[in-house]
Design a protein around this motif. Structure first.
Motif, short mmCIF file in Angstrom:
data_model
loop_
_atom_site.label_atom_id
_atom_site.label_comp_id
_atom_site.label_asym_id
_atom_site.label_seq_id
_atom_site.Cartn_x
_atom_site.Cartn_y
_atom_site.Cartn_z
N PRO A 747 0.85 -1.20 0.00
CA PRO A 747 0.00 0.00 0.00
C PRO A 747 0.88 1.25 0.00
N MET A 748 0.90 1.97 -1.13
CA MET A 748 1.82 3.09 -1.33
C MET A 748 1.12 4.42 -1.06
N LEU A 749 1.95 5.40 -0.64
CA LEU A 749 1.45 6.74 -0.38
C LEU A 749 2.49 7.73 -0.86
N ASP A 750 2.06 8.69 -1.67
CA ASP A 750 2.95 9.76 -2.09
C ASP A 750 2.61 10.99 -1.25
N ALA A 751 3.40 11.19 -0.19
CA ALA A 751 3.14 12.30 0.73
C ALA A 751 4.01 13.50 0.36
N GLY A 752 4.15 13.74 -0.95
CA GLY A 752 4.95 14.86 -1.41
C GLY A 752 4.12 15.79 -2.27
N THR A 753 4.80 16.56 -3.10
CA THR A 753 4.15 17.49 -4.01
C THR A 753 4.41 17.04 -5.44
N SER A 754 3.81 17.73 -6.40
CA SER A 754 4.02 17.38 -7.80
C SER A 754 5.47 17.55 -8.21
N HIS A 755 6.18 18.45 -7.52
CA HIS A 755 7.59 18.69 -7.83
C HIS A 755 8.53 17.82 -7.02
N ARG A 756 8.07 17.40 -5.82
CA ARG A 756 8.95 16.63 -4.94
C ARG A 756 8.19 15.42 -4.38
N PRO A 757 8.21 14.28 -5.09
CA PRO A 757 7.53 13.08 -4.60
C PRO A 757 8.16 12.61 -3.28
N HIS A 758 7.33 12.01 -2.44
CA HIS A 758 7.78 11.53 -1.12
C HIS A 758 7.09 10.20 -0.87
N LEU A 759 7.58 9.15 -1.54
CA LEU A 759 6.92 7.85 -1.51
C LEU A 759 7.23 7.11 -0.22
N MET A 760 6.22 6.45 0.32
CA MET A 760 6.42 5.59 1.48
C MET A 760 5.34 4.52 1.49
N TRP A 761 5.62 3.46 2.22
CA TRP A 761 4.62 2.41 2.39
C TRP A 761 4.83 1.81 3.78
N PRO A 762 3.75 1.54 4.51
CA PRO A 762 3.90 1.06 5.89
C PRO A 762 4.22 -0.42 5.99
N GLU A 831 -7.70 1.27 11.08
CA GLU A 831 -7.53 2.43 11.98
C GLU A 831 -6.07 2.84 12.04
N VAL A 832 -5.17 1.86 12.05
CA VAL A 832 -3.74 2.17 12.08
C VAL A 832 -3.32 2.81 10.75
N LEU A 833 -3.82 2.28 9.64
CA LEU A 833 -3.50 2.85 8.34
C LEU A 833 -4.01 4.29 8.24
N ASP A 834 -5.19 4.54 8.80
CA ASP A 834 -5.75 5.89 8.80
C ASP A 834 -4.83 6.84 9.58
N TRP A 835 -4.34 6.38 10.73
CA TRP A 835 -3.40 7.20 11.51
C TRP A 835 -2.12 7.46 10.71
N PHE A 836 -1.62 6.45 10.01
CA PHE A 836 -0.40 6.58 9.22
C PHE A 836 -0.56 7.67 8.16
N VAL A 837 -1.67 7.64 7.44
CA VAL A 837 -1.93 8.65 6.40
C VAL A 837 -2.03 10.03 7.04
N GLY A 838 -2.70 10.13 8.19
CA GLY A 838 -2.84 11.42 8.87
C GLY A 838 -1.49 11.97 9.30
N ALA A 839 -0.60 11.11 9.81
CA ALA A 839 0.73 11.55 10.24
C ALA A 839 1.53 12.07 9.05
N ALA A 840 1.41 11.38 7.91
CA ALA A 840 2.13 11.82 6.71
C ALA A 840 1.57 13.14 6.19
N ALA A 841 0.23 13.30 6.25
CA ALA A 841 -0.39 14.55 5.77
C ALA A 841 0.00 15.73 6.65
N LEU A 842 0.02 15.51 7.97
CA LEU A 842 0.43 16.58 8.89
C LEU A 842 1.87 16.99 8.63
#
Length: 848
Positions: A747-762, A831-842
């Protein structure tokens, strides 16, 4: 504000406490920063022991602001800037104190503890001279108090363990004065500029100002400005004709390297890249006022720059032989060989040696580097060896002979043919060096077959393949069962041979080969363009005997490709590098973990019996009690040295957090595998076949394979996993899949911007083996999970779910839990995945 230069001991002495404010980040120094500091300390120790004049080493500045003081209390100082240095040195002293305790020096223990670490007559938090930020406090105080849990899995614990290992290693190698000299250096020869704010100053604004400065001038920028300040008449012409072309052809980074290398080849073998400007300025001081002489210096530097370009861009070299070896060293990677290579090109251009002689000299350099990597010789001091080479070579011999004689020196550890053969047969080559270097060695071995139609390696997309798979199916283990020794399982035999060079090859069909039976692999290898694969395909079976036979054949080729040192015999009485590696592995183990004799044997290329005998003879080694039998029990043969008052090993392990069952077996989740032991000191350990996610977006065929494998192997968990992945997509993530037969899912998440990708997966989900890996190893390099507390929060949230039991000691590794947890606890995982996404968004919002 006022500033003064002060030694570390004078800075910390007295009834005072340095408090790290909450707005500071947690302790973050890693192995590289610790190694640099320790190298500086080692240099000062060497100078002091040899009687050389020893000037203090400038460590940096510490900015302090006065805090509150109560009658009879300690003077509190807020650490506005410099907490990393202060914390590191305090941990070094904690390790020194505990090292002195292990040597029986009780007076030294008392001295270090009282002088540096604590305020002796104060209690509670006032007792500590340094009080880190809340997140680091428990780990730090455990080290200061010498509690069982000292040396945990976070950065504080890792630094403490680093210094414990450094003291143990130095004590063995040094004379009786070594430890005392290190103490002197740490106390009195590390110089710090103490900058003190006045009462009423805005402390946060000072911190903000210090940490939000623009990009500073590089060392070469400073040198350029200095040189042209001294050329008021000739400056414009010299800049246009010499400096600017050199700067444009090299680029900023290589220009910086050149200015440093210029110092090295001139004989300043101790020059640091951080002090280039100061050293060059000192060298040029005598030429101030002589513009002609200064112009000549720039001309010399520009000429050396053109030679340096031939090293970093070998196509510029006109001699075919010299160009070929420069290309090989460029493919090998790294900058270790640069000083010696530049010196040799200086000799060639000056007519003092021939291109062919220089090429032969660099062939010895290649051999030296390759053999050390195969034999897993520690890299400590390697850069220093090549920095000393330009001025240490004998000048009355041909360059190649001089280089071979220099590198053959006893303390320079050029492995002999015998050591090379032993390493190829037993060392886990797959964990040696970096992946490109491993591929390079296999490529050179393939080229040694001299095929009539050689492979174009520049275009071929080849990767390293295990013939005996990393994750063997039952048929492979049945085959290995025919060759096991007494009391050895097929899995244990597999672990000892799977990563050795004899079992590895290059292929473009890695995903096809996977963990198929050997007969299927033969069919694929028979169509390969590589001669080494055709040779493997001719074997009737593939087990221990075939792997060792191939290892011997490859050794014969390696000896021809990479000649050994003069004499070519291992010095009598010299300790095996494997025992050095064993001690290093024990030191890096966090408290709360254990390993087995077999895991250690796999790591160092030995045998469990030999490992047991060594540890039985050296039970006082740091961490020796953490090595257990394969069942997780204390070995009956393990005994503390007589006369000590140590706790029984099981009690000591339990006090560190190891859980034992009623049969005295340590909990499996807290065991460190050989791969994990290799990862901790920084080895580049490639994960087993499932690997990591593909770079592309979601692939429908891979998704279907994953679902099918999950349904066939873990039907109860199937719906829960798919529901969690759908939830992940709704949160803004996407799903990726691995490329191998067991189609892993990420399960991948790009917690970056269009100019600076910030890929992570838990996590990574493996549908055949049925495991869910939590990838702390990767998250520790990705914000916000580079903060230990964020990774710990993820671990704690997962551990609240029934069936998940992740040990805190593996916060830098890839612990796992069963995929069957999704069967009944899918909503809790969401619930844990939801927290993970929230931490990355913050974190993204704060970074923006």
């Amino acid at each position: 504000m006022r500033a003064q230069e002060i030694t570390f001991l004078k800075l910390v002495q007295g009834d005072k406490q340095f408090q790290v404010p909450l707005y500071q980040r947690t302790y973050s120094w890693g192995r590289e920063q610790l190694k640099r500091l320790w190298e500086d300390v080692g240099e000062l120790v060497g100078q002091h022991l040899s009687g050389e004049p020893t000037a203090p080493h400038f460590l940096g500045s510490v900015v302090l602001a006065p805090g509150q003081i109560q009658a009879g209390g300690v003077q509190r100082w807020l650490v506005v800037d410099g907490q990393q240095r202060l914390t590191t040195l305090m941990l070094a002293f904690a390790a020194l104190r505990d090292h002195l305790k292990s040597t029986g020096d009780e007076r030294g223990v008392d001295r270090v503890h009282r002088q540096v670490l604590v305020n002796e007559f104060h209690e509670g938090l006032d007792h500590y001279r340094l009080l880190p930020t809340q997140a680091d406090r428990e780990a730090y105080t455990a080290c200061v108090r010498s509690r069982a849990e000292a040396g945990g899995s976070d950065n504080v614990g890792a630094a403490y363990r680093f210094f414990r290992g450094a003291f143990a290693e130095g004590h063995e190698a040094g004379d009786e004065r070594w430890t005392a000299t290190v103490e002197t250096v740490l106390k009195d020869l590390l110089s710090i500029v103490e900058i003190t704010a006045e009462p009423g100053d805005n402390v946060y604004r000072i911190f903000e100002s210090i940490n939000n400065t623009g990009v500073g001038l590089s060392q070469s920028d400073l040198l350029r400005n200095y040189v042209f300040m001294l050329l008021p008449k000739r400056g414009e012409r010299v800049y246009q004709e010499l400096w600017l072309p050199m700067q444009q052809s090299l680029g900023p980074k290589n220009l910086e390297l050149l200015v440093w290398l210029d110092l090295i080849v001139r004989g300043n073998s101790k020059a640091k890249q951080s002090e280039i400007y100061r050293e060059q300025q000192k060298r040029l001081q005598s030429l101030v006022g002589d513009e002609g002489a200064l112009q000549y210096e720039v001309e010399q530097l520009a000429q050396r720059g053109r030679r340096f370009l031939r090293i970093v861009e070998p196509a510029r070299e006109s001699s075919p032989k010299l160009r070929a070896v420069l290309e090989r060293l460029a493919a090998w990677g790294g900058q270790t060989h640069y000083p010696l290579a530049l010196h040799l090109l200086d000799l060639v251009d000056a007519g003092r040696t021939t291109p062919d002689d220089a090429a032969e000299a660099l062939r010895y350099v290649e051999s030296y580097l390759v053999r050390r990597l195969i034999c897993q010789t520690p890299t400590t001091g390697l850069n220093r060896i090549f920095m000393e080479a330009p001025t240490s070579l004998e000048t009355d011999r041909p360059a190649a002979e001089a280089v071979r004689r220099f590198l053959s020196g006893r303390r320079r550890r050029w492995p002999s043919d015998e050591e090379l053969r032993t390493a190829i047969r037993g060392k886990p080559f797959y964990w040696s060096g970096r992946p490109p270097q491993r591929s390079y060695i296999l490529r050179r071995l393939e080229e040694s077959y001299r095929p009539s139609e050689p492979v174009d390696f520049a275009k071929a997309a080849l990767s390293v393949e295990h013939v005996l798979p990393q994750r063997p199916a039952a048929a492979w283990l049945q085959l290995l069962a025919e060759e096991t020794e007494e009391n050895q399982t097929p899995q244990e035999l597999h672990d000892l041979v799977v990563h050795t060079l004899g079992n590895l090859t290059l292929t473009g069909d890695n995903s096809k080969l996977s963990n198929h039976p050997f007969e299927r692999k033969q069919q694929i290898l028979e169509s390969s363009a590589l001669r080494m694969n055709l040779e493997i395909a001719e074997a009737k079976r593939w087990g221990k005997a075939e792997i060792l036979d191939r290892a011997d054949r490859l050794t014969d080729r390696a000896v021809e490709l990479w000649p050994g040192p003069i004499g070519g015999i291992k010095p009598v009485g010299e300790e095996s590098p494997g025992w050095t590696e064993l001690r290093a592995a024990l030191v890096v183990m966090p408290s709360g973990t254990w390993t087995t004799y077999g895991d250690i044997a796999e790591l160092i290329g030995s045998h469990p019996v030999a490992v047991g005998a060594y540890l039985g003879s050296n039970p006082s080694l740091i961490g020796a009690y953490r090595v257990l039998t394969v069942e997780g029990k204390i070995s009956p043969s393990f005994r503390w040295p007589e006369g000590g008052d140590r706790q029984p090993p099981q009690e000591l392990l339990a006090s560190e957090g190891i859980r034992f069952d009623s049969w005295g077996r340590a909990h499996r989740s807290q065991r460190l595998s050989a791969a994990e032991l290799a990862t901790l000191p920084g080895k580049d350990v490639t994960q087993p076949v499932a690997q990591d996610p593909l770079p592309e977006g979601e692939d429908s065929a891979a998704a279907e394979r994953f679902r099918t494998q999950l349904r066939e192997n873990w039907p109860d968990a199937h719906d829960g996993v798919l529901a969690a992945l759908d939830f992940w997509r709704r949160q803004g993530g996407y799903v990726n899949y691995g490329r191998f037969e067991e189609t892993s899912c990420f399960p991948m998440l790009d917690a970056g911007t269009s100019h600076r990708p910030h890929l992570m997966w838990p996590v990574g989900i493996y549908p055949v083996s049925g495991t869910v890996e939590v990838v702390f190893q990767y998250l520790k390099d990705r914000s916000p999970f580079d903060d230990t507390e964020q990774r710990r929060e993820l671990l704690n949230r997962l551990n609240k779910i029934e069936g998940v039991d992740l040990p805190e000691a593996k916060l830098e590794l890839r612990p796992s839990f069963p995929v069957r947890v999704f069967a009944e606890h899918g909503e809790e995982i969401c619930e844990v995945l939801d927290w993970f996404v929230g931490a990355a968004a913050l974190d993204l919002a704060q970074r923006d």
